[in-house]
Design an enzyme around this catalytic site. Structure first.
Site, PDB file in Angstrom:
ATOM      1  N   ILE A 141       0.872  -1.170   0.000  1.00  0.00           N
ATOM      2  CA  ILE A 141       0.000   0.000   0.000  1.00  0.00           C
ATOM      3  C   ILE A 141       0.911   1.222   0.000  1.00  0.00           C
ATOM      4  O   ILE A 141       1.625   1.485   0.962  1.00  0.00           O
ATOM      5  CB  ILE A 141      -1.003  -0.020   1.174  1.00  0.00           C
ATOM      6  CG1 ILE A 141      -1.922   1.205   1.127  1.00  0.00           C
ATOM      7  CG2 ILE A 141      -0.314  -0.183   2.527  1.00  0.00           C
ATOM      8  CD1 ILE A 141      -3.141   1.081   2.043  1.00  0.00           C
ATOM      9  N   GLU A 142       0.935   1.924  -1.112  1.00  0.00           N
ATOM     10  CA  GLU A 142       1.970   2.933  -1.354  1.00  0.00           C
ATOM     11  C   GLU A 142       1.398   4.350  -1.357  1.00  0.00           C
ATOM     12  O   GLU A 142       0.427   4.645  -2.059  1.00  0.00           O
ATOM     13  CB  GLU A 142       2.666   2.651  -2.683  1.00  0.00           C
ATOM     14  CG  GLU A 142       3.824   3.583  -2.971  1.00  0.00           C
ATOM     15  CD  GLU A 142       4.708   3.104  -4.114  1.00  0.00           C
ATOM     16  OE1 GLU A 142       5.560   3.898  -4.563  1.00  0.00           O
ATOM     17  OE2 GLU A 142       4.559   1.945  -4.557  1.00  0.00           O
TER      18      GLU A 142
END
Length: 269
Positions: free
Chosen positions: A160-161
């Site tokens: 999850i960036e």
């Protein structure tokens, strides 16, 4: 107590209990350093993962190969074929930012998949470029839908960036996926950085979430200056006659040399 390589089930059992560490490594030397430092998860280029020396270097790191080739138009069949090869080479899972259909194909072959949500560099044009995703309720809901889609497709984890920390934490609490934070705060299950950022060897722009622990670029500069100086001294020695010295060469026996000279003369040379 000696550390053993975790399974997917082991990682899932740790969700919400402790933060895992993840590094992107680029060589066997970095993989070995990650192993010796106690890093939990490593992202590995295909060529490193397929090197038969890999597990000697990193016997207990959970390895998730990730490579640019998937982003360059590989088909589902090609991705599946590569995933099978990587698993045979002792990969523990497969990073895949391709379609949900492709992820389902991998899942159907019992290949653990780590997906990607939020800012996905290969797909950034759909979310407005290289910037945070999830800063509004609408875009946060979009990230949540990405996570739910990965769950349904059979992924076990997701990077999850560059998602707001509060949004990422709220999502992580509500999904069974192992959520691997890259700039998405401590409310996830793991933290992820690239070795080049940790080591300070990145010559380009450092992302906001990166933290430098060493300054390898300065050391590389020093080594390059030493390299240039050594090459210059070598060239100068050749011009001055300082190299080679007698100790750098071998000599023929004088009598054998006399015979060779006589032979050359007899041949008219």
């Amino acid at each position: 107590m000696a550390r053993s390589r975790p399974t997917v089930a082991d990682l899932q059992s740790l969700k919400g209990k402790r933060q895992l560490s993840k590094l992107r490594v680029f060589s066997l030397e970095e993989a070995e350093a990650a192993e010796r430092a106690g890093i939990d998860l490593i992202s590995v280029p295909y060529d490193v993962m397929l090197d038969p020396r890999f597990r000697d270097a990193a016997p207990t790191c959970f390895a998730i190969p990730g490579d640019e080739r998937i982003k360059l138009g590989a088909t589902a069949n090609e991705i599946l074929r590569m995933a099978v090869n990587l698993r045979a080479a002792s990969a523990d899972a497969m990073y895949c930012s391709a379609s949900l259909r492709t992820i389902r194909r991998l899942r159907d072959e019992h290949i653990p998949v780590c997906g990607h949500v939020g800012l996905i560099p290969a797909h950034a044009t759909w979310t407005g470029g290289f910037k945070a995703v999830g800063k509004t309720a609408e875009s946060a809901a979009f990230v949540w839908k990405q996570v739910r889609d990965l769950e349904a497709a059979g992924a076990f984890a997701a990077e999850i960036e560059v998602v707001p920390a509060s949004v990422a934490a709220a999502i992580s609490r509500r999904t069974p996926l192992i959520m691997i934070s890259m700039g998405a705060g401590t409310g996830c299950d793991a933290q992820y950085l690239f070795s080049e950022d940790v080591l300070g060897s990145n010559r380009g722009r450092y992302p906001r979430h990166a933290k430098r622990y060493r300054d390898f670029s300065a050391e590389f500069d020093r080594l390059q200056n030493e390299r240039i100086a050594a090459f210059r001294e070598y060239a100068d020695d050749i011009q001055s006659g300082a190299y080679p010295e007698p100790r750098h060469t071998v000599e023929a026996d004088p009598e054998e040399m006399r015979k060779f000279e006589a032979y050359l003369e007899s041949e008219g040379y």
